[in-house]
Design a protein around this motif. Structure first.
Motif, PDB file in Angstrom:
ATOM      1  N   ASN A  52       9.837  -2.160  10.583  1.00 26.69           N
ATOM      2  CA  ASN A  52       9.657  -3.616  10.516  1.00 26.69           C
ATOM      3  C   ASN A  52      10.625  -4.384  11.402  1.00 26.69           C
ATOM      4  OD1 ASN A  52       7.545  -3.486   8.713  1.00 26.69           O
ATOM      5  ND2 ASN A  52       8.931  -3.285   6.969  1.00 26.69           N
ATOM      6  N   THR A  53      11.756  -3.785  11.754  1.00 26.30           N
ATOM      7  CA  THR A  53      12.771  -4.554  12.484  1.00 26.30           C
ATOM      8  C   THR A  53      12.959  -4.094  13.925  1.00 26.30           C
ATOM      9  OG1 THR A  53      14.483  -3.042  11.686  1.00 26.30           O
ATOM     10  CG2 THR A  53      14.094  -5.045  10.393  1.00 26.30           C
ATOM     11  N   GLU A  81      10.947   2.756   6.969  1.00 27.97           N
ATOM     12  CA  GLU A  81      10.103   1.557   6.831  1.00 27.97           C
ATOM     13  C   GLU A  81      10.841   0.323   7.321  1.00 27.97           C
ATOM     14  OE1 GLU A  81       8.900   1.735   2.682  1.00 27.97           O
ATOM     15  OE2 GLU A  81       6.821   1.916   3.375  1.00 27.97           O
ATOM     16  N   ARG A  82      12.129   0.256   6.989  1.00 26.79           N
ATOM     17  CA  ARG A  82      12.942  -0.869   7.451  1.00 26.79           C
ATOM     18  C   ARG A  82      12.939  -0.899   8.980  1.00 26.79           C
ATOM     19  NH1 ARG A  82      16.750   0.106   3.837  1.00 26.79           N
ATOM     20  NH2 ARG A  82      18.171   1.150   5.276  1.00 26.79           N
ATOM     21  N   GLU A 101      20.114   3.089  12.772  1.00 20.36           N
ATOM     22  CA  GLU A 101      20.555   1.706  12.999  1.00 20.36           C
ATOM     23  C   GLU A 101      21.410   1.587  14.245  1.00 20.36           C
ATOM     24  OE1 GLU A 101      22.353   0.401   9.360  1.00 20.36           O
ATOM     25  OE2 GLU A 101      20.550   0.885   8.228  1.00 20.36           O
ATOM     26  N   PRO A 108      12.412   4.780   2.896  1.00 18.82           N
ATOM     27  CA  PRO A 108      12.766   3.343   2.908  1.00 18.82           C
ATOM     28  C   PRO A 108      13.469   2.932   4.206  1.00 18.82           C
ATOM     29  CG  PRO A 108      13.409   4.380   0.833  1.00 18.82           C
ATOM     30  CD  PRO A 108      12.968   5.488   1.735  1.00 18.82           C
ATOM     31  N   ALA A 109      14.375   3.771   4.688  1.00 17.78           N
ATOM     32  CA  ALA A 109      15.098   3.431   5.929  1.00 17.78           C
ATOM     33  C   ALA A 109      14.150   3.402   7.117  1.00 17.78           C
ATOM     34  CB  ALA A 109      16.227   4.425   6.164  1.00 17.78           C
TER      35      ALA A 109
END
Ligand SMILES: [Zn+2]
Length: 862
Positions: free
Chosen positions: A806-807, A802-803, A775, A799-800
């Motif tokens: 998408n962002t 994948e996030r 991030e 999950p991180a």
């Protein structure tokens, strides 16, 4: 444009803003690739943006002619928002036009007017469609005023102080990016190279800021009450919209007088480096304008900006990455890299900006030209030997790629190989053209082409025709074989001498195939003999196998095939070691000695080692001494060590670096390790010290961590020291690396994050740090974390990741995250499978690594 980096890690992390789109990852049946291979594929630099993203990528048809583009811009700085009014003067090309479509991506359109009358519009994807209120006659200009705002995801970047760089000067800069279609993210226009236009920009910034754009500075006006200044730049000669630039912010600026004003901008506080960094700019301008055509624009400015890599040749206003700024300590090591970048972007002012490829399939007319003219500057500044040697190395790199894509790619042939072909093989094409024409006719052809297509676009056919018009020489055969089709001839050559009949026999084979069938090239080849009665013969090679006979009074010492290296090819010359060692010692041309030094690296034996040691110690050209070091490293037997140790004292720093690197590939040896550590402390060149430390770490020294850690206190050595800690692979390094993963130096921090690909497995603080880095505001941190998680096979990070997929605003990182998620979902490789897959793929892997190395070498140069 070009792409930059400093060595491997630098290449990975010091890249452009919107950089490194990645090739599609292909999976090998059910067996996942070994992480390191997947990593290699992911990191393989592709063409900066997919140049074929408008499929099919023929020149775009037009309904109107964009004649003038005026942008009035200001910023909401805290929101990183651009507030704009774009005024576009456009003339319909037919009288029945009811709608008109512009390129505009993610712009919030507030309103559109023509002569004060509002116009209906709609937006979809990256298009803005305006409905005309009536029919307008063909050729009658209409002036559209478009008010908009945007927080640009691409094309325009706000680089402000952040947690890693609290003192960074504020900078806003654009990157239209060749073939990238990025400028549509910050202004509406016709964003394709075949609609050239004049442009104008009025930019309001805080007082004290600088603004740089295309053309000449018409005026500046201060608004003291508001604390702002407006810069008004005017580009009154037509250019392509991907070359429209804006650089605004806190910069130090200097100007020098030449035929036009020449300006330099660097982030505020670094003005002391301007003379050192840009010192050869006016000499280059002289060289190019004397040889190609008068400099075509109102000024020439270069702005070096933070977080950008390589360069972008915006018309009269080049943008370059601040990593190219030369500090005093690295001037000697890096001056030619920076000069190459400066020369490359400057050459684009003619090839790319003055004459623009008509569509992206012909990108080589921009990039191949800039690549070759960058080399021509080196020839002019440093002499023919180094130029020849570098072209030979370029040829080796090009011919090591699988022949899949042509220099003018067919639709659907994508990025990865195209990158190497467009830049490198495109550049080499000009080398072949020059080889066929000779220098005088070559320059005549170049001058004619530049003049004929000034302020216009051109295709490859236009260039071929220009050559013919200017020189009478028809080179269609060369372009047909080398530019429109992939591949090159793969020669195998042997010779013998018949002393009875006094005949030299040369057997020439061409081994390349297309669809499993022989596909011989038809190319002119020179054959030169060295010895008592040197002679040169010429013939057209054209068959799968042919035998040539030449009368010769005595047996030559050696026979050279294409001795001036003017035909792109690979060649296996079947010569005994004694002939190669003679050639290494006696051939007058650097090219032929380099060929011998390299060939001997696959032989070995006492005489070969002695010849390479001799060349390594005494050849007058530094490049041959480097070739000798590389060949000794390939031979790898213990008897090469003394020669390499001696070469550590060479007067040329590049030879010392090559020798250090070569020693790092031999067997572990305590005395060598000591010597390398000593050099890492004492050599006068930072590049040599870095090479020595890296080589020492590769040999996995005893107490390695203890010996490497002190280098963390030495500023230029810190990134190398972190990589060395990873290389030593001592788990005890993990706490220090965790701390270094917060370092303010980007390269140090990102090297530390990368080290967690192999270190600290199963340790929660390391996993947490990598998730945090996903991030981070720095793209290099996110990228390093993605790859480290991939290497660790950290499924809990799915999950991180994948996030992020998408962002993430940068498409290359988003794609990498997506690919890593896919690979983590595949079953972990079983050791046996992994081993057999690895064995099966070993040669392929080596090949791919060589390719990647070649690409990175290429990038490092820029
Ligand atoms: Zn370029």
């Amino acid at each position: 444009m070009s792409r930059a980096g400093n060595g491997l890690l630098g290449s990975l992390y010091e890249t452009g803003a919107d950089t490194w789109p990645l090739p599609e990852v292909r999976y090998n049946n059910a067996i996942p690739m070994k992480p390191v291979l997947l990593l290699a594929l992911l990191l393989t630099p592709a063409f900066p943006q997919n140049p074929f993203n408008e499929k099919p990528s023929y020149a775009r048809s037009r309904d109107f002619d964009l004649q003038h583009l005026k942008l009035e811009l200001s910023f909401d700085l805290p929101a990183r928002k651009l507030l704009g009014t774009a005024t576009l003067r456009m003339a319909p090309l037919s009288g029945d036009l009811r709608e008109l479509t512009l390129d505009a991506a993610a712009l919030n359109i507030e309103g559109i007017t023509v002569a004060g009358r509002p116009m209906a519009f709609r937006t979809a994807d990256d298009k803005l469609t305006i409905t005309l209120d009536r029919q307008y006659p063909a050729g009658e200009p209409i002036e559209f005023v478009i008010r908009y705002n945007t927080q640009p995801k691409r094309g325009l970047f706000f680089v402000f102080p952040d947690k890693h760089h609290p003192d960074r000067p504020r900078q806003i800069w654009a990157d239209g990016d060749t073939a990238g279609g990025n400028n549509r993210y910050w202004f509406p226009s016709s964003d394709f190279p075949n609609d050239k236009t004049t442009t104008e920009m009025l930019v309001t910034v805080p007082a004290g800021w600088q603004v740089l754009s295309n053309g000449k500075l018409a005026n500046t006006s201060d608004n003291q009450a508001a604390g702002t200044t407006v810069f008004h730049w005017l580009q009154d000669k037509p250019h392509a919209t991907y070359l429209v630039s804006l650089v605004a912010g806190e910069f130090d600026k200097d100007t020098t007088n030449w035929k036009v004003p020449v300006e330099f901008y660097v982030p505020r506080g670094r003005g002391g480096s301007i003379a050192r960094t840009f010192g050869r700019t006016t000499q280059m301008l002289d060289f190019f304008s004397d040889n190609i055509a008068p400099y075509p624009w109102a000024k020439y400015a270069q702005a070096m900006v933070d977080t950008f890599g390589g360069g972008m040749e915006n018309t009269s206003a080049t943008t370059e990455g601040a990593a190219a700024i030369l500090e005093e300590r690295d001037f000697e090591d890096r001056r030619w890299n920076t000069d190459s970048l400066i020369a490359h972007e400057m050459a684009h002012q003619w090839f790319g900006d003055l004459v623009t490829c008509a569509d992206w399939r012909h990108t080589w007319l921009n990039e191949g030209f800039a690549t070759y003219f960058e080399a021509l500057w080196q020839e002019h500044a440093r002499g023919r030997d180094i130029f020849d040697w570098q072209e030979l190395r370029a040829a080796r790199s090009i011919t090591s790629f699988p022949a899949r894509v042509a220099v003018v790619p067919q639709n659907g042939q994508e990025g990865n190989d195209a990158y190497a072909m467009i830049y490198n093989k495109g550049g080499w094409t000009l080398h072949m053209v020059r080889g066929q024409l000779g220098d005088a006719r070559f320059w005549r052809a170049i001058q004619h082409y530049a003049k004929k297509f000034s302020y216009q676009t051109a295709t490859t056919a236009d260039f071929v025709e220009s050559i013919s018009e200017a020189t009478g020489q028809d080179l269609e055969w060369l372009f047909d074989q080398y530019v429109y089709k992939p591949g090159h001839p793969e020669f195998e050559v042997a010779w013998d001498y018949d002393s009875t009949n006094r005949l030299l026999h040369v057997a020439v084979k061409q081994n390349q195939k297309v669809d499993a069938k022989p596909a011989p090239f038809r190319v002119p080849i020179e054959i030169e003999t060295l010895g008592d009665s040197p002679q040169t013969f010429r013939f057209w090679a054209s068959k799968e196998s042919e035998d040539l006979y030449f009368g010769m009074p005595s047996r030559p010492q050696t026979v050279l095939f294409d001795p001036r290296d003017i035909i792109l090819k690979s060649v296996t010359l079947k010569k005994p070691a004694t002939e190669w060692t003679w050639q290494l010692e006696h051939a007058p041309r650097v090219l032929n000695r380099s060929e011998a030094a390299t060939a001997l690296g696959s032989m070995g034996g006492a005489e070969v080692v002695a010849a390479l040691a001799h060349a390594g110690a005494s050849d007058p050209f530094f490049g041959i001494r480097m070739d000798a070091a590389a060949s000794l490293a390939r031979i790898k037997t213990e008897d090469v060590r003394p020669a390499l140790l001696q070469m550590l004292s060479d007067k040329d720093s590049q030879v010392r670096s090559a020798a250090a690197g070569a020693l790092g590939s031999l067997n572990k040896n305590a005395a060598t390790i000591d010597r390398l550590f000593e050099m890492a402390l004492t050599d006068t060149s930072p590049a040599v010290r870095q090479a020595a430390l890296a080589a020492a770490a590769r040999l996995k020294p005893e107490k390695g961590l203890e010996r490497v850690k002190p280098f963390l206190d030495d500023q230029p050595m810190r990134p190398t020291a972190v990589s060395a800690m990873a290389q030593i692979a001592d788990e005890a390094a993990v706490p220090a690396l965790l701390e270094l993963s917060h370092d303010p130096d980007d390269r140090v921090r990102q090297s530390a994050l990368s080290a967690f690909g192999t270190l600290g497995k199963g340790k929660q603080p390391v996993s947490d740090r990598l998730l945090e880095a996903l991030e981070d505001q720095e793209k290099g941190d996110r990228q390093a974390a993605v790859f480290a998680l991939q290497q660790r096979r950290e499924t809990s990070a799915i999950p991180a990741l994948e996030r992020l997929a998408n962002t993430e605003p940068l498409p290359n990182i988003a794609r990498a995250a997506q690919a890593v998620v896919q690979s983590l979902r595949l079953p972990a490789p079983r050791p046996a499978d992994e081993l057999s897959a690895l064995r099966n793929r070993l040669s392929e892997l080596e090949k791919e690594n060589a390719e990647m190395k070649a690409r990175l070498d290429r990038l490092e140069k820029k």
